[in-house]
Scaffold this motif. Sequence first.
Motif, PDB file in Angstrom:
ATOM      1  N   LEU A 178     -31.268   7.023  18.439  1.00 38.00           N
ATOM      2  CA  LEU A 178     -32.537   6.863  19.356  1.00 38.00           C
ATOM      3  C   LEU A 178     -32.558   7.005  20.128  1.00 38.00           C
ATOM      4  O   LEU A 178     -33.878   7.895  20.819  1.00 38.00           O
ATOM      5  CB  LEU A 178     -32.647   5.261  19.225  1.00 38.00           C
ATOM      6  CG  LEU A 178     -32.829   4.142  17.830  1.00 38.00           C
ATOM      7  CD1 LEU A 178     -32.869   2.502  18.304  1.00 38.00           C
ATOM      8  CD2 LEU A 178     -33.685   4.651  17.384  1.00 38.00           C
ATOM      9  N   VAL A 179     -31.509   6.518  20.899  1.00 31.22           N
ATOM     10  CA  VAL A 179     -31.502   7.778  23.098  1.00 31.22           C
ATOM     11  C   VAL A 179     -31.704   8.909  22.676  1.00 31.22           C
ATOM     12  O   VAL A 179     -32.780   9.504  23.379  1.00 31.22           O
ATOM     13  CB  VAL A 179     -30.691   7.015  23.817  1.00 31.22           C
ATOM     14  CG1 VAL A 179     -30.065   7.488  24.792  1.00 31.22           C
ATOM     15  CG2 VAL A 179     -30.672   5.705  24.108  1.00 31.22           C
ATOM     16  N   ALA A 180     -30.920   9.362  21.635  1.00 30.96           N
ATOM     17  CA  ALA A 180     -31.146  11.267  22.101  1.00 30.96           C
ATOM     18  C   ALA A 180     -32.340  11.396  21.154  1.00 30.96           C
ATOM     19  O   ALA A 180     -33.088  12.583  21.880  1.00 30.96           O
ATOM     20  CB  ALA A 180     -30.415  11.691  20.817  1.00 30.96           C
ATOM     21  N   ALA A 187     -26.963  11.100  25.281  1.00 32.88           N
ATOM     22  CA  ALA A 187     -26.820   9.836  24.276  1.00 32.88           C
ATOM     23  C   ALA A 187     -24.978  10.715  24.666  1.00 32.88           C
ATOM     24  O   ALA A 187     -24.936  10.305  23.775  1.00 32.88           O
ATOM     25  CB  ALA A 187     -27.206  10.755  23.221  1.00 32.88           C
ATOM     26  N   HIS A 188     -24.968  11.938  25.021  1.00 34.67           N
ATOM     27  CA  HIS A 188     -23.130  12.290  25.012  1.00 34.67           C
ATOM     28  C   HIS A 188     -23.029  10.932  25.660  1.00 34.67           C
ATOM     29  O   HIS A 188     -21.110  10.599  26.067  1.00 34.67           O
ATOM     30  CB  HIS A 188     -23.087  13.586  25.874  1.00 34.67           C
ATOM     31  CG  HIS A 188     -24.027  14.240  24.831  1.00 34.67           C
ATOM     32  ND1 HIS A 188     -22.894  14.868  24.147  1.00 34.67           N
ATOM     33  CD2 HIS A 188     -24.980  15.164  25.184  1.00 34.67           C
ATOM     34  CE1 HIS A 188     -23.388  16.031  23.856  1.00 34.67           C
ATOM     35  NE2 HIS A 188     -24.692  15.958  24.119  1.00 34.67           N
ATOM     36  N   GLY A 189     -23.222  10.367  26.927  1.00 26.94           N
ATOM     37  CA  GLY A 189     -22.337   8.569  26.937  1.00 26.94           C
ATOM     38  C   GLY A 189     -22.246   7.462  26.402  1.00 26.94           C
ATOM     39  O   GLY A 189     -21.410   6.932  27.071  1.00 26.94           O
ATOM     40  N   VAL A 206     -27.577  14.937  13.431  1.00 28.96           N
ATOM     41  CA  VAL A 206     -28.235  13.463  14.665  1.00 28.96           C
ATOM     42  C   VAL A 206     -29.251  13.785  15.879  1.00 28.96           C
ATOM     43  O   VAL A 206     -29.235  12.331  16.442  1.00 28.96           O
ATOM     44  CB  VAL A 206     -26.507  12.835  14.690  1.00 28.96           C
ATOM     45  CG1 VAL A 206     -26.205  11.894  13.378  1.00 28.96           C
ATOM     46  CG2 VAL A 206     -25.690  13.310  16.161  1.00 28.96           C
ATOM     47  N   GLY A 207     -29.821  14.956  15.910  1.00 30.26           N
ATOM     48  CA  GLY A 207     -30.414  14.624  17.098  1.00 30.26           C
ATOM     49  C   GLY A 207     -30.348  15.098  18.608  1.00 30.26           C
ATOM     50  O   GLY A 207     -30.672  14.328  19.113  1.00 30.26           O
ATOM     51  N   VAL A 208     -28.607  15.232  18.544  1.00 28.12           N
ATOM     52  CA  VAL A 208     -28.206  15.188  19.964  1.00 28.12           C
ATOM     53  C   VAL A 208     -28.012  16.984  20.455  1.00 28.12           C
ATOM     54  O   VAL A 208     -27.102  17.154  19.703  1.00 28.12           O
ATOM     55  CB  VAL A 208     -27.100  14.951  20.066  1.00 28.12           C
ATOM     56  CG1 VAL A 208     -26.190  14.732  21.510  1.00 28.12           C
ATOM     57  CG2 VAL A 208     -27.543  12.779  20.025  1.00 28.12           C
ATOM     58  N   SER A 209     -28.549  17.017  21.528  1.00 22.09           N
ATOM     59  CA  SER A 209     -27.950  18.049  22.140  1.00 22.09           C
ATOM     60  C   SER A 209     -26.699  19.245  22.329  1.00 22.09           C
ATOM     61  O   SER A 209     -25.956  17.659  22.531  1.00 22.09           O
ATOM     62  CB  SER A 209     -28.419  18.723  23.206  1.00 22.09           C
ATOM     63  OG  SER A 209     -28.444  17.685  23.964  1.00 22.09           O
TER      64      SER A 209
END
Length: 242
Positions: A178-180, A187-189, A206-209
């Motif tokens: 959701l944060v991503a 989100a990487h954290g 999953v929507g994260v760069s």
Amino acid sequence: MIVRALRAHARGVTGDIVLLWVVAAAFVLSTSMATSVPAELAEAPAGVRAALSAPFSAVHATYGAVLAAVYGSFRYTVDRRDGVVAQRLMLQPRWVTLLSRTLGSALGGTVVALAGLAGGHIALAVAMGGVPVGWASVGSALAVGAGAGLWGLGVGIVVQNHLVALFVASMSLGSAVLVAMFWSAAAHGFPLIALLDAFGFDVTAVGVSPADGPGGSVPVAVGWMLAALVAGGVTFLKRDVT
């Protein structure tokens, strides 16, 4: 003493209703992705189908990780509520009980992740007319499931209430997705994305760069797992569980 504790814990696996239900949930949730695959992909060449199915490995691992964390937390809190933990502490030291539960949670998380993988691959095989199995990603998904099971155990020990722990364990991992949607770099954290990235999954699925630098997710993932285990371990050794 440790071997005896592990044997006692293993005997409980045969009647582990929590594991059974979470495994079933992981399998059903993963099979549901078949509905998102266009029917015409079944007619595509094998190479095209293999390329299109590759990103789904990260999705399988994500489903498995969230439900593995649910298992780790729920398994402990239900046993605490039913007096199983207190009973074991009458027969063995706290650190032995903690060690056996740590190993059991990691193994249970692996089983849950395996169920998610099985359901996902069956769904893709049916929807896309057969896809290759990437054995490297299978091993990585099982490792992520084991780590998520440990995360759930730590959450369960700290929170104690099984319904609250169920929510906290799932949201503390699943919230990364959701944060991503709003802040991909942050989100990487989060523990879930760090785990996926550390084991080589394509987190863009999953929507994260992608991360800015290589290898940065490994210390983040290790740090989160250690924090969960230390917090849970200290709490278990110091807090009354009766």
